[in-house]
Scaffold this active site. Structure first.
Site, PDB file in Angstrom:
ATOM      1  NE  ARG A 208      -2.015 -30.605  33.295  1.00  0.00           N
ATOM      2  CZ  ARG A 208      -2.349 -30.813  32.042  1.00  0.00           C
ATOM      3  NH1 ARG A 208      -2.055 -31.983  31.474  1.00  0.00           N
ATOM      4  NH2 ARG A 208      -2.980 -29.899  31.331  1.00  0.00           N
ATOM      5  CD  GLU A 237       5.888 -32.986  31.724  1.00  0.00           C
ATOM      6  OE1 GLU A 237       5.668 -32.127  30.847  1.00  0.00           O
ATOM      7  OE2 GLU A 237       5.119 -33.920  31.953  1.00  0.00           O
ATOM      8  CG  HIS A 254       3.214 -33.578  28.610  1.00  0.00           C
ATOM      9  ND1 HIS A 254       3.225 -32.691  29.657  1.00  0.00           N
ATOM     10  CD2 HIS A 254       1.913 -33.670  28.229  1.00  0.00           C
ATOM     11  CE1 HIS A 254       1.995 -32.263  29.897  1.00  0.00           C
ATOM     12  NE2 HIS A 254       1.185 -32.855  29.033  1.00  0.00           N
TER      13      HIS A 254
END
Length: 381
Positions: A208, A237, A254
């Site tokens: 994360r 993000e 990601h």
């Protein structure tokens, strides 16, 4: 029955089509108004599922085709008696593939032998435990930090984060985001810890983004420039820090877990949960959902140096440099936010290492143990 589904979830028709009418939307664009007549909501990690989204809807089930649940207000779902399911472990193998591809790329660029390094894994859940097994199968030294598990299991196999930072050349973060409590992971690597990283350390985050203080990492990279960073997850993000992105060795949007196999597994797992909770028919078996890989076999006829052989086989299935380069191009063309989301929304098909069978002839058979350890199917001929 109406199901609102993130448009980027694969095999939605095959898995959910028989359950009712599908309304597919980009994950970031799902709004409360879209759920007024919906019975179920199926998302990935970019949709924030909370009171504001669900308060006036008849939704009876929420599923996320991902491992993480920090984008879901679980307390609110419980309060409303809304069924819920996630897909723990669905893409764990893909994330481990990502880590191995990253580390093999960095070691090649910087000119050091990967297999001689000591790797620290922070977080021994579905991903971290699989990564530990693969690295140990490659003969690598591994240290693992997972305070909650260490407390629960009373195991002596775990080390503290400080000890891990002292002993390891490579540090891989695979923790969930926990903002409060004795084992909070928010900014786990804060400014102090980032400054304490030994020169030459490789820091990889595929857990994360908020587990690292991005400003502090950018400062270390821009100042001393004596560590290497690989980031797949980021603070804020998709509006990630452009300055940090320019300084890391490998920057990806990601997508560590974005293998086709992992995505299909996540979809299938949520369909199974939906069927169980709402009394619907189950979908086809998972093995029937996966198409055959474009490259099914690769043959080695003579021995190669071990790390060269590993890179050859890894890149035959997944070359992470493609994802790094794609993010750079899209950010230049569309800007940070649109470029980041474009890469995720148009991610190319990617398979997992286990879909490749490596055939070994002659002296190449000496590579069997290492290639099996890396996750490939191996046949001796």
């Amino acid at each position: 029955m109406k199901l609102v589904i993130d448009a980027n979830i694969p095999a939605a028709d095959a898995c959910f089509g028989s359950a009712g009418t599908l309304h597919r939307l980009p994950g970031r664009e799902i709004r409360a108004s879209d759920l007024q007549n919906a019975d179920a909501l199926i998302v990935r990690s970019i949709t924030q599922v909370n009171r504001a989204l669900l308060a006036n809807s008849p939704v009876r089930f929420v599923g996320t085709c991902t491992i993480g649940t920090d984008h879901i207000d679980l307390d609110y779902l419980k309060e409303r008696d809304i069924g819920f399911a996630s897909a723990p472990g669905c893409n764990a193998e893909a994330v481990v593939d990502y880590v191995l591809s990253s580390l093999l790329t960095v070691s090649e660029r910087e000119g050091w032998p990967l297999l001689a390094r000591t790797v620290g894994i922070v977080g021994a859940g579905n991903v971290g435990s699989r990564l530990q097994r693969r690295l140990q199968a490659l003969g690598m030294a591994v240290r693992v930090c997972d305070p909650p598990r260490a407390e629960q299991e009373g195991a002596s196999d775990f080390v503290s984060l400080d000890a891990l930072m002292e002993e390891c050349d490579v540090i891989c973060l695979h923790t969930p985001l926990v903002k409060e409590g004795p084992h909070a992971t928010y900014q786990l690597l804060n400014a102090q810890r980032i400054n304490e990283l030994a020169p030459g350390t490789v820091l990889l985050n595929a857990g994360r983004g908020d587990c690292i203080d991005g400003l502090a990492l950018r400062s270390r990279l821009a100042g001393k420039g004596d560590i290497t960073a690989v980031l797949d997850v980021w603070e804020d993000e998709p509006g990630i820090d452009a300055g940090l992105r320019d300084l890391v060795a490998l920057a990806t949007p990601h997508i560590a877990g974005h293998s086709l196999d992992g995505k299909l597994r996540g979809t299938w797992m949520i369909q199974q949960a939906l069927a169980e909770q709402l009394g619907l028919p189950s979908a086809m078996p998972f093995n029937e959902l996966c198409p055959p890989p474009a490259l099914a076999t690769l043959t080695l006829q003579s021995a190669l140096p071990v790390e060269e052989a590993l890179r050859l086989c890894v890149r035959a299935v997944y070359d992470l440099r493609r994802d790094h380069d794609a993010l750079q191009r899209q950010v230049l063309d569309q800007g940070i936010v649109k470029g980041f989301d474009h890469c995720r929304a148009h991610y190319p098909l990617r398979r997992e290492f286990a879909t490749l069978t490596v055939r070994l002839l002659g002296s190449s058979q000496d590579l069997e143990t290492m290639l099996r350890g890396a996750g490939f199917d191996v046949i001796l001929i």
